[in-house]
Design a protein around this motif. Structure first.
Motif, PDB file in Angstrom:
ATOM      1  N   GLY A   4       0.779  -1.204   0.009  1.00 58.53           N
ATOM      2  CA  GLY A   4       0.174   0.238   0.319  1.00 58.53           C
ATOM      3  C   GLY A   4       1.186   0.932  -0.053  1.00 58.53           C
ATOM      4  N   VAL A   5       1.876   1.135   0.482  1.00 59.44           N
ATOM      5  CA  VAL A   5       3.101   2.424   0.694  1.00 59.44           C
ATOM      6  C   VAL A   5       3.126   2.295  -0.536  1.00 59.44           C
ATOM      7  N   TYR A  15      10.055   8.167  -1.791  1.00 56.06           N
ATOM      8  CA  TYR A  15      10.312   8.577  -2.653  1.00 56.06           C
ATOM      9  C   TYR A  15       9.489  10.091  -3.304  1.00 56.06           C
ATOM     10  N   THR A  16      10.124  10.295  -4.010  1.00 58.82           N
ATOM     11  CA  THR A  16       9.567  11.234  -4.922  1.00 58.82           C
ATOM     12  C   THR A  16       9.226  11.483  -6.966  1.00 58.82           C
ATOM     13  N   ASN A  17       8.293  11.462  -6.922  1.00 59.43           N
ATOM     14  CA  ASN A  17       8.539  10.778  -8.078  1.00 59.43           C
ATOM     15  C   ASN A  17       8.282  12.441  -8.940  1.00 59.43           C
ATOM     16  N   PRO A  18       9.382  11.903  -9.583  1.00 58.05           N
ATOM     17  CA  PRO A  18       9.845  13.069 -10.738  1.00 58.05           C
ATOM     18  C   PRO A  18       8.552  13.890 -11.380  1.00 58.05           C
ATOM     19  N   VAL A  23       4.387   5.381  -4.710  1.00 61.14           N
ATOM     20  CA  VAL A  23       5.575   5.440  -5.694  1.00 61.14           C
ATOM     21  C   VAL A  23       4.351   6.438  -7.096  1.00 61.14           C
ATOM     22  N   VAL A  24       3.487   4.757  -7.264  1.00 65.73           N
ATOM     23  CA  VAL A  24       3.001   4.920  -8.123  1.00 65.73           C
ATOM     24  C   VAL A  24       2.364   3.265  -8.687  1.00 65.73           C
TER      25      VAL A  24
END
Length: 95
Positions: A36-37, A87-90, A42-43
């Protein structure tokens, strides 16, 4: 009719038996939580990928004697959870 929890526990036992891993303890709720995280941080497709890689890493650590099965799983799940949370999705404005 079986509940989802009962079905997952039965499926988990069946998989473990098929792979001759009867002595391995799996915390289904922890795995689902990590999925779930990863899915939300992320995706969505990162969920199965993350849990697979974490499990694989835990198996390698345990199999090489670096740590017990439980410690290997805890460490792998913890690292994957931290990485997913951070995580940081670009492709988003969040970074």
């Amino acid at each position: 009719m079986k509940s989802q929890e009962e079905t997952l526990e039965e499926w988990c036992r069946s998989l473990l038996q098929a792979y001759e891993l009867d002595d391995v303890e799996i915390d289904i709720n922890e795995i689902l939580s990590l999925a779930g995280v990863a899915a939300h941080s992320v995706v969505r497709p990162a969920a199965p990928l993350t849990t697979f890689i974490a499990g694989f890493a835990a198996g390698l650590a345990s199999g090489s004697g670096q740590a017990t099965q439980a410690a290997s799983m805890d460490a792998a799940l913890g690292l994957a959870r931290t990485l997913a949370q951070d995580y940081t999705n670009p492709g988003t404005d969040a970074g």
